[in-house]
Write a protein that holds these residues in place. Structure first.
Motif, mmCIF file in Angstrom:
data_model
loop_
_atom_site.group_PDB
_atom_site.id
_atom_site.type_symbol
_atom_site.label_atom_id
_atom_site.label_comp_id
_atom_site.label_asym_id
_atom_site.label_seq_id
_atom_site.Cartn_x
_atom_site.Cartn_y
_atom_site.Cartn_z
ATOM 1 N N ASP A 117 -6.574 48.741 20.611
ATOM 2 C CA ASP A 117 -6.954 49.365 19.351
ATOM 3 C C ASP A 117 -7.543 48.319 18.393
ATOM 4 O O ASP A 117 -6.823 47.543 17.779
ATOM 5 N N ALA A 118 -8.851 48.314 18.271
ATOM 6 C CA ALA A 118 -9.520 47.292 17.469
ATOM 7 C C ALA A 118 -9.269 47.482 15.974
ATOM 8 O O ALA A 118 -9.348 46.529 15.196
ATOM 9 N N ARG A 119 -8.935 48.682 15.557
ATOM 10 C CA ARG A 119 -8.782 48.962 14.124
ATOM 11 C C ARG A 119 -7.642 48.149 13.495
ATOM 12 O O ARG A 119 -7.682 47.790 12.336
ATOM 13 N N LEU A 120 -6.603 47.889 14.327
ATOM 14 C CA LEU A 120 -5.442 47.197 13.768
ATOM 15 C C LEU A 120 -5.679 45.692 13.625
ATOM 16 O O LEU A 120 -4.928 45.001 12.948
ATOM 17 N N GLY A 121 -6.741 45.261 14.290
ATOM 18 C CA GLY A 121 -7.232 43.886 14.202
ATOM 19 C C GLY A 121 -6.276 42.802 13.746
ATOM 20 O O GLY A 121 -5.448 42.330 14.513
ATOM 21 N N ARG A 122 -6.393 42.424 12.512
ATOM 22 C CA ARG A 122 -5.701 41.251 12.014
ATOM 23 C C ARG A 122 -4.177 41.404 12.043
ATOM 24 O O ARG A 122 -3.459 40.460 12.365
ATOM 25 N N ALA A 123 -3.703 42.602 11.712
ATOM 26 C CA ALA A 123 -2.255 42.838 11.713
ATOM 27 C C ALA A 123 -1.674 42.584 13.098
ATOM 28 O O ALA A 123 -0.656 41.912 13.258
ATOM 29 N N ILE A 124 -2.351 43.102 14.124
ATOM 30 C CA ILE A 124 -1.889 42.909 15.498
ATOM 31 C C ILE A 124 -1.876 41.427 15.865
ATOM 32 O O ILE A 124 -0.923 40.926 16.443
ATOM 33 N N ALA A 125 -2.932 40.745 15.481
ATOM 34 C CA ALA A 125 -3.017 39.312 15.787
ATOM 35 C C ALA A 125 -1.837 38.556 15.171
ATOM 36 O O ALA A 125 -1.238 37.695 15.810
ATOM 37 N N LEU A 126 -1.490 38.925 13.945
ATOM 38 C CA LEU A 126 -0.366 38.273 13.278
ATOM 39 C C LEU A 126 0.959 38.608 13.970
ATOM 40 O O LEU A 126 1.774 37.728 14.220
ATOM 41 N N VAL A 127 1.140 39.887 14.286
ATOM 42 C CA VAL A 127 2.371 40.306 14.961
ATOM 43 C C VAL A 127 2.497 39.591 16.297
ATOM 44 O O VAL A 127 3.558 39.087 16.662
ATOM 45 N N GLN A 128 1.389 39.509 17.017
ATOM 46 C CA GLN A 128 1.376 38.809 18.311
ATOM 47 C C GLN A 128 1.851 37.376 18.170
ATOM 48 O O GLN A 128 2.677 36.906 18.938
ATOM 49 N N ALA A 129 1.294 36.716 17.156
ATOM 50 C CA ALA A 129 1.612 35.308 16.947
ATOM 51 C C ALA A 129 3.115 35.104 16.780
ATOM 52 O O ALA A 129 3.684 34.142 17.289
ATOM 53 N N TYR A 130 3.754 36.023 16.098
ATOM 54 C CA TYR A 130 5.198 35.884 15.892
ATOM 55 C C TYR A 130 6.015 36.378 17.078
ATOM 56 O O TYR A 130 7.006 35.762 17.453
ATOM 57 N N SER A 131 5.614 37.505 17.674
ATOM 58 C CA SER A 131 6.469 38.107 18.697
ATOM 59 C C SER A 131 6.498 37.299 19.989
ATOM 60 O O SER A 131 7.442 37.410 20.764
ATOM 61 N N LYS A 132 5.476 36.458 20.201
ATOM 62 C CA LYS A 132 5.498 35.584 21.371
ATOM 63 C C LYS A 132 6.783 34.764 21.410
ATOM 64 O O LYS A 132 7.333 34.501 22.457
ATOM 65 N N TRP A 133 7.224 34.357 20.222
ATOM 66 C CA TRP A 133 8.379 33.470 20.148
ATOM 67 C C TRP A 133 9.701 34.211 20.209
ATOM 68 O O TRP A 133 10.756 33.597 20.252
ATOM 69 N N SER A 134 9.647 35.544 20.201
ATOM 70 C CA SER A 134 10.891 36.311 20.195
ATOM 71 C C SER A 134 11.720 36.051 21.450
ATOM 72 O O SER A 134 12.936 36.231 21.445
ATOM 73 N N PHE A 135 11.061 35.592 22.523
ATOM 74 C CA PHE A 135 11.809 35.285 23.743
ATOM 75 C C PHE A 135 12.853 34.197 23.506
ATOM 76 O O PHE A 135 13.863 34.145 24.178
ATOM 77 N N SER A 136 12.579 33.341 22.539
ATOM 78 C CA SER A 136 13.504 32.243 22.266
ATOM 79 C C SER A 136 14.818 32.711 21.653
ATOM 80 O O SER A 136 15.792 31.981 21.624
ATOM 81 N N LEU A 137 14.839 33.943 21.155
ATOM 82 C CA LEU A 137 16.074 34.451 20.543
ATOM 83 C C LEU A 137 17.192 34.619 21.569
ATOM 84 O O LEU A 137 18.365 34.617 21.220
ATOM 85 N N GLY A 138 16.803 34.765 22.825
ATOM 86 C CA GLY A 138 17.795 34.990 23.870
ATOM 87 C C GLY A 138 18.855 33.898 23.932
ATOM 88 O O GLY A 138 20.031 34.186 24.167
ATOM 89 N N ILE A 139 18.469 32.661 23.677
ATOM 90 C CA ILE A 139 19.430 31.558 23.776
ATOM 91 C C ILE A 139 20.518 31.699 22.717
ATOM 92 O O ILE A 139 21.697 31.432 22.965
ATOM 93 N N LEU A 140 20.126 32.184 21.541
ATOM 94 C CA LEU A 140 21.105 32.436 20.477
ATOM 95 C C LEU A 140 22.081 33.524 20.904
ATOM 96 O O LEU A 140 23.285 33.410 20.662
#
Ligand SMILES: [Zn+2]
Length: 264
Positions: free
Chosen positions: A120-143
């Motif tokens: 969905d190209a319309r969400l453009g920048r918002a998606i890019a920002l969410v992506q940037a943060y959610s990539k790191w969500s995998f690290s929460l598992g160690i906590l």
């Protein structure tokens, strides 16, 4: 691997454990600072300073035995963590190094298959920002692993915070490897429809796989008698699941707030 008392001994950890002049890596009597048989420096009990100094000093990224060592962690995360805590430092790859390498590998795979992407190209920048943060969500598992072992096993066998952290790091390494394996078929073909189907089914089985890893690792690390005390490990796995879900929701909410703020 060498046979040593620590892996068989089911009693807990004490400060006195490292006092006898024995190499805790290979069991040879030590006279001085280094073991004449295997070369390991006489090990002391883990504390916070180990993670700050000693750990990062000797990071060499491409060690020949790293792959072999990683393979052993995958099949026996709790046993490796226990051996590491009880002094076999030279036999095992440092937990944080292993964890970091696996997170980098996972991020590369995620980028390759565009797993968090959207058509969905319309969400453009918002998606890019969410992506940037959610990539790191995998690290929460160690906590989540750390919370589960600390709460369920508290001071069982006398382990301190850093020793629990070693267990969490090795355990989470296996969880990340499981996620990489789960994603790897998409490296061959990752069209949007396939990724969606994959995400749909992953949501059903992956939590069980991850909880299973925690179950086994806890049982091994705390030297549980599987017949009589399996439910301790089961409680740990259940708490891991709850903690991870809670952390993910909190993280997602925080990401949304940050993204909304940045777009405003
Ligand atoms: Zn030795």
């Amino acid at each position: 691997m060498i046979d040593k008392a620590s892996a068989i001994d089911t009693s807990g950890m004490t400060d006195g454990f490292f006092q006898p002049a024995i190499c805790r890596n290979c069991g040879t009597p030590v006279d001085g600072k280094f073991c004449a048989a295997c070369g390991q420096k006489k090990s002391t009990r883990l504390c916070a300073s180990h993670l700050r100094k000693e750990a990062w000093e000797k990071i060499r990224w491409f060690e020949a035995d790293m792959a072999h060592s990683a393979l052993r962690v995958v099949t026996r995360p709790g046993i490796v963590a226990r051996e590491y805590v009880f002094g076999q430092r030279k036999s095992h790859t440092h937990p944080m190094k292993l964890l970091l390498a696996s997170i980098i590998a996972l991020l590369l795979v995620i980028a390759q298959v565009d797993y968090l992407g959207t058509d969905d190209a319309r969400l453009g920048r918002a998606i890019a920002l969410v992506q940037a943060y959610s990539k790191w969500s995998f690290s929460l598992g160690i906590l989540a692993v750390l919370i589960a072992s600390k709460v369920v096993f508290w001071s069982r066998q006398g382990f301190n915070f850093v020793e629990h952290l070693v267990l969490a790091a090795y355990t989470h390494f296996v969880i990340i490897v499981a996620n990489i394996v789960n994603l790897s078929p998409l490296l061959l073909d990752s069209n949007v429809q396939l990724v969606k189907t994959h995400q749909f089914y992953t949501a059903y089985y992956m939590p069980w796989v991850e909880a299973g890893v925690v179950f086994v690792a806890f049982g091994q690390f705390f030297a549980i008698d599987w017949r009589q005390q399996w439910w301790w490990a089961a409680m740990g796995a259940a708490l891991f699941y709850l903690a991870k879900e809670t952390l993910f929701h909190l993280y997602a909410r925080a990401v949304i707030r940050i993204v909304v703020a940045q777009l405003a």
